[in-house]
Design an enzyme around this catalytic site. Sequence first.
Site, PDB file in Angstrom:
ATOM      1  N   VAL A   1       0.758  -1.249   0.464  1.00 59.18           N
ATOM      2  CA  VAL A   1       0.056  -0.032  -0.300  1.00 59.18           C
ATOM      3  C   VAL A   1       0.950   1.180   0.418  1.00 59.18           C
ATOM      4  O   VAL A   1       1.245   1.735   1.297  1.00 59.18           O
ATOM      5  CB  VAL A   1      -0.902   0.106   1.068  1.00 59.18           C
ATOM      6  CG1 VAL A   1      -1.724   1.154   1.437  1.00 59.18           C
ATOM      7  CG2 VAL A   1      -1.766  -0.812   1.219  1.00 59.18           C
ATOM      8  N   PRO A   2       1.215   1.784  -1.130  1.00 61.00           N
ATOM      9  CA  PRO A   2       1.922   2.475  -1.118  1.00 61.00           C
ATOM     10  C   PRO A   2       2.330   4.043  -0.654  1.00 61.00           C
ATOM     11  O   PRO A   2       2.165   5.019  -1.816  1.00 61.00           O
ATOM     12  CB  PRO A   2       2.598   2.943  -3.031  1.00 61.00           C
ATOM     13  CG  PRO A   2       0.472   2.954  -3.232  1.00 61.00           C
ATOM     14  CD  PRO A   2      -0.314   1.617  -1.986  1.00 61.00           C
ATOM     15  N   CYS A   3       2.680   3.824   0.507  1.00 66.97           N
ATOM     16  CA  CYS A   3       2.540   5.383   1.273  1.00 66.97           C
ATOM     17  C   CYS A   3       3.867   6.450   0.690  1.00 66.97           C
ATOM     18  O   CYS A   3       3.414   7.429   1.088  1.00 66.97           O
ATOM     19  CB  CYS A   3       2.078   5.098   2.970  1.00 66.97           C
ATOM     20  SG  CYS A   3       3.839   4.430   3.627  1.00 66.97           S
ATOM     21  N   HIS A   4       4.390   5.576   0.402  1.00 69.69           N
ATOM     22  CA  HIS A   4       5.858   6.218  -0.425  1.00 69.69           C
ATOM     23  C   HIS A   4       5.253   7.426  -1.330  1.00 69.69           C
ATOM     24  O   HIS A   4       5.997   8.158  -1.784  1.00 69.69           O
ATOM     25  CB  HIS A   4       6.348   5.498  -1.022  1.00 69.69           C
ATOM     26  CG  HIS A   4       6.825   4.697  -2.013  1.00 69.69           C
ATOM     27  ND1 HIS A   4       5.987   3.282  -1.255  1.00 69.69           N
ATOM     28  CD2 HIS A   4       6.668   4.646  -3.431  1.00 69.69           C
ATOM     29  CE1 HIS A   4       5.350   2.864  -2.769  1.00 69.69           C
ATOM     30  NE2 HIS A   4       6.513   3.421  -4.026  1.00 69.69           N
TER      31      HIS A   4
END
Length: 151
Positions: free
Chosen positions: A112-115
Amino acid sequence: MFVVDSPIGPLGVSVAGDTVIGVRFGARPGPSAAHPATTQLTSYFAGELTDFTVPFELRGGSEFERAVWAEIAKIPYGEMTTYGAIATALGDPAAARAVGTACNHNPVPVIVPCHRVVGAGGKMVGFGGGLDRKRKLLELEARVALARAWG
């Protein structure tokens, strides 16, 4: 937990059966595993995978955090959005800082790409794994996305 080696350091991956329930940065060296998450994370870092299909479960979190994580999961590979844009999408434009806190609590970063969430104007701010890791993840995705777009 098993460990997946990556260009951003070892990742500790926790699973319940086939489902990923946690990803941690800076894991201590440990056992690896023949698990779909290992294959997919390795392929992601090699620039071969742009969409994770491994099952994951977002355990814990407040209702707001879970809503933030759901918005993060919608951000396409190689793209970014801002904390403020997510806050606005959730109906509270003043909640950008709370969105940042929710990003920091994401139990399965990278998958889950919080970056892909940045500050206003694309500013590189905050990341639970450190800004160097965030920069490397964004650079990887930008490089792969450009290569695919330009053939």
